[in-house]
Design an enzyme around this catalytic site. Structure first.
Site, mmCIF file in Angstrom:
data_model
loop_
_atom_site.group_PDB
_atom_site.id
_atom_site.type_symbol
_atom_site.label_atom_id
_atom_site.label_comp_id
_atom_site.label_asym_id
_atom_site.label_seq_id
_atom_site.Cartn_x
_atom_site.Cartn_y
_atom_site.Cartn_z
ATOM 1 N N GLY A 1 -7.886 -0.868 -3.501
ATOM 2 C CA GLY A 1 -7.944 -2.330 -3.438
ATOM 3 C C GLY A 1 -9.178 -2.954 -4.062
ATOM 4 C CD GLU B 1 -5.018 6.078 -0.735
ATOM 5 O OE1 GLU B 1 -4.374 7.052 -0.331
ATOM 6 O OE2 GLU B 1 -4.796 4.907 -0.369
ATOM 7 N N PRO B 2 -8.269 4.193 -5.632
ATOM 8 C CG PRO B 2 -9.902 4.606 -7.262
ATOM 9 C CD PRO B 2 -9.332 5.156 -5.988
ATOM 10 N N GLY B 3 -6.349 2.004 -7.658
ATOM 11 C CA GLY B 3 -5.263 1.928 -8.644
ATOM 12 C C GLY B 3 -5.661 0.926 -9.708
ATOM 13 N NE ARG B 4 -5.490 -5.136 -8.034
ATOM 14 C CZ ARG B 4 -4.278 -5.688 -7.976
ATOM 15 N NH1 ARG B 4 -3.826 -6.368 -9.005
ATOM 16 N NH2 ARG B 4 -3.551 -5.584 -6.887
ATOM 17 N NE ARG C 1 -0.393 -8.133 -10.104
ATOM 18 C CZ ARG C 1 -1.437 -8.937 -10.106
ATOM 19 N NH1 ARG C 1 -1.837 -9.509 -11.226
ATOM 20 N NH2 ARG C 1 -2.105 -9.147 -8.994
ATOM 21 C CE1 TYR D 1 2.609 -9.353 -5.043
ATOM 22 C CE2 TYR D 1 1.825 -8.742 -7.221
ATOM 23 C CZ TYR D 1 2.415 -8.397 -6.026
ATOM 24 O OH TYR D 1 2.776 -7.109 -5.815
ATOM 25 C CB CYS E 1 17.307 -17.772 -18.339
ATOM 26 S SG CYS E 1 17.781 -18.012 -20.027
ATOM 27 C CE1 TYR F 1 0.258 -1.688 -8.161
ATOM 28 C CE2 TYR F 1 -1.827 -2.726 -8.680
ATOM 29 C CZ TYR F 1 -1.103 -1.804 -7.967
ATOM 30 O OH TYR F 1 -1.744 -0.982 -7.075
HETATM 31 C C1 LIG Z 1 -1.452 -0.041 -3.596
HETATM 32 C C2 LIG Z 1 -2.230 0.929 -2.827
HETATM 33 C C3 LIG Z 1 -3.435 1.408 -3.335
HETATM 34 C C4 LIG Z 1 -4.040 0.912 -4.616
HETATM 35 O O1 LIG Z 1 -4.353 -0.425 -4.573
HETATM 36 P P1 LIG Z 1 -5.130 -1.087 -5.800
HETATM 37 O O2 LIG Z 1 -5.268 -2.503 -5.431
HETATM 38 O O3 LIG Z 1 -4.281 -0.897 -7.009
HETATM 39 O O4 LIG Z 1 -6.428 -0.374 -5.922
HETATM 40 C C5 LIG Z 1 -4.091 2.388 -2.615
HETATM 41 N N1 LIG Z 1 -3.595 2.864 -1.465
HETATM 42 C C6 LIG Z 1 -2.442 2.422 -0.948
HETATM 43 C C7 LIG Z 1 -1.946 2.987 0.320
HETATM 44 C C8 LIG Z 1 -1.723 1.439 -1.607
HETATM 45 O O5 LIG Z 1 -0.587 0.994 -1.072
#
Ligand SMILES: *Cc1c(COP(=O)(O)O)cnc(C)c1O
Length: 437
Positions: A251, A293-296, A333, A337, A364, A393
């Site tokens: 996050g 757990e970084p994603g974004r 997005r 959002y 459309c 995303y």
């Molecule tokens: C989505 C998610 C993440 C990653 O979130 P980001 O905002 O992309 O860093 C990590 N852990 C869990 C459990 C998630 O659902």
């Protein structure tokens, strides 16, 4: 333009074009067409290394898992494996992709709030590093299958700590009213821990919490850490529970527009480490491993989307719509959002901005807007609009609404481009269809 938007290797070259990974974005457009997603892979690697280094510098045992739902494909999994990252998957499809990428199975963490039996069995077959168990149903199924197979499996118990991250509602998951995880305060998390004591093949390594996404402060993490560690202390007394791993989720925020002020990676991690160290000490707990757990934050601002501009609609004294050759099919997005983005004309980045445009997609839907009120030079047809920070995303949520094929994904690094995902064509769209007659 605001230079803070030029992340990683991005720059404005001598032709006044946007350059990324040492490649002129106009050359990419010529080679692959538009729209197109482009990723600066050197920047992704630098970020992965920064997360890991932040723990190593403090001598803290850690795992950094790429939350791959942000952008999942074979090539990004291969890149993350090479960087020795752990990997979060949340579905059979993401797990399948990881298997195809030969991802080291012990580094895979299997998430998801409704894993099917088939998904659980695939995870067990592949011997993933751990299951992040979300609910009682999953715990029971996992107990059943591990017992039948006499196979040990590591698990983290996902808890909902009752912390709301300061972010958009739809992407908050830490509050009590959430579909994810065992509630930490109403006794359900405790019951889950108690149940696992009678599950001979379930090895509870620790606890997991994820408080939300696009977080720009550290307070939410600290609050969640306090709550989870306090519970761990109670359970230690109650059940002799041993917290070996504390997963604080992902996050970490990124800059989409100049209004966003993300913290440096080191600040997030140092604050998390300080809090875990301090609270563990106060409570007389052993310092757990910290997993994140970084994603974004790994892929988001490393990606841009290049579009070609087309039609315009000027409504005097109201608004100028400028349409591009993509939209909510490649970036849902803003519609989903109300997410904010910004962009520039990649073919003339530093030209004086003259006019306010709102960037419309070609789907459309009136809600198919990418950016409201973007100052740009007077638009000509066939300008190339670069939208920043579309790496997370974007492709992951892309869809075929209006039968628009999904754009290709190109990795760029050191002046070399690599086509990671081809452009879909119309035949691809009909691949699964059968004729009525
Ligand atoms: C989505 C998610 C993440 C990653 O979130 P980001 O905002 O992309 O860093 C990590 N852990 C869990 C459990 C998630 O659902």
């Amino acid at each position: 333009m605001d230079e803070r938007l030029l992340t990683g290797t991005m720059k404005i070259n001598e032709k006044n074009h946007l350059e990324i990974g040492g490649v002129d974005s106009l050359d990419l457009v010529e080679k692959y067409g538009t729209p197109i997603y482009v990723y600066d892979t050197l920047y992704i690697k630098e970020k992965a290394r920064a997360f890991k280094a932040a723990f190593e510098n403090r001598g803290v045992a850690a795992q950094v898992a790429y939350a791959s739902k942000a952008f999942s494909c074979l090539a990004i999994y291969q890149l993350m494996a090479k960087e020795n990252m752990s990997l979060d998957v949340v579905s059979g499809g993401e797990l399948y992709t990881a298997i195809k990428a030969d991802y080291p199975s012990e580094k895979i963490h299997f998430h998801g709030n409704n894993k099917s039996d088939a998904e659980i069995i695939t995870g067990l077959d592949y011997r993933v590093g751990c299951f992040v168990v979300d609910n009682f149903h999953e715990l029971n199924q996992l107990n059943k299958f591990t017992s039948i197979r006499k196979q040990m499996m590591n698990v983290l118990i996902r808890v909902t700590p009752g912390v709301e991250a300061h972010t958009h509602d739809y992407i908050s998951t830490g509050q009590n009213d959430s579909k994810f995880g065992f509630d930490l305060t109403n006794g359900q998390a405790e019951m889950a821990i108690e149940l696992t004591r009678k599950m001979p093949f379930i090895n509870v390594m620790g606890l997991h919490s994820h408080i939300g996404s696009q977080i720009f402060e550290t307070e939410g993490f600290n609050l969640a850490i306090d709550k989870v560690l306090n519970k761990a202390k109670e359970w230690k007394k109650q059940f002799d529970f041993k917290l070996k791993v504390l997963n604080v989720g992902g996050g970490f925020g990124i800059r989409y527009t100049t209004e966003d002020e993300p913290l440096p990676i080191e600040t997030y991690i140092n604050t998390i480490i300080d809090e875990v160290e301090q609270v563990s000490k106060e409570l007389g707990l052993e310092m757990p491993e910290i997993w994140i757990e970084p994603g974004r934050s790994l892929v988001g601002d490393a990606g841009i989307t290049l579009y070609q501009t087309g039609s315009q609609k000027e409504i005097p004294d109201v608004r100028n719509y400028l349409a591009v050759d993509g939209g909510m099919s490649d970036n849902i997005r803003p519609a989903l959002y109300n997410a904010k983005y910004t962009g520039v004309f990649a073919n003339r980045v530093s030209d004086q901005t003259e006019k306010m445009y709102s960037i419309a997609g070609k789907c459309c839907e009136s809600g198919d807007m990418l950016i409201w009120d973007l100052p740009l030079p007077e638009a000509q047809t066939q300008d190339i609009l670069a939208v920043f920070s579309t790496g997370a995303y974007g492709y992951a949520m892309a869809n075929n609404y209006n039968r628009i094929p999904r754009p290709p994904v190109v990795f760029v690094e050191n002046g070399v481009d690599f086509l990671a995902i081809e452009r879909e064509n119309y035949a691809d769209l009909m691949r699964l269809e059968r004729s009525l007659i």
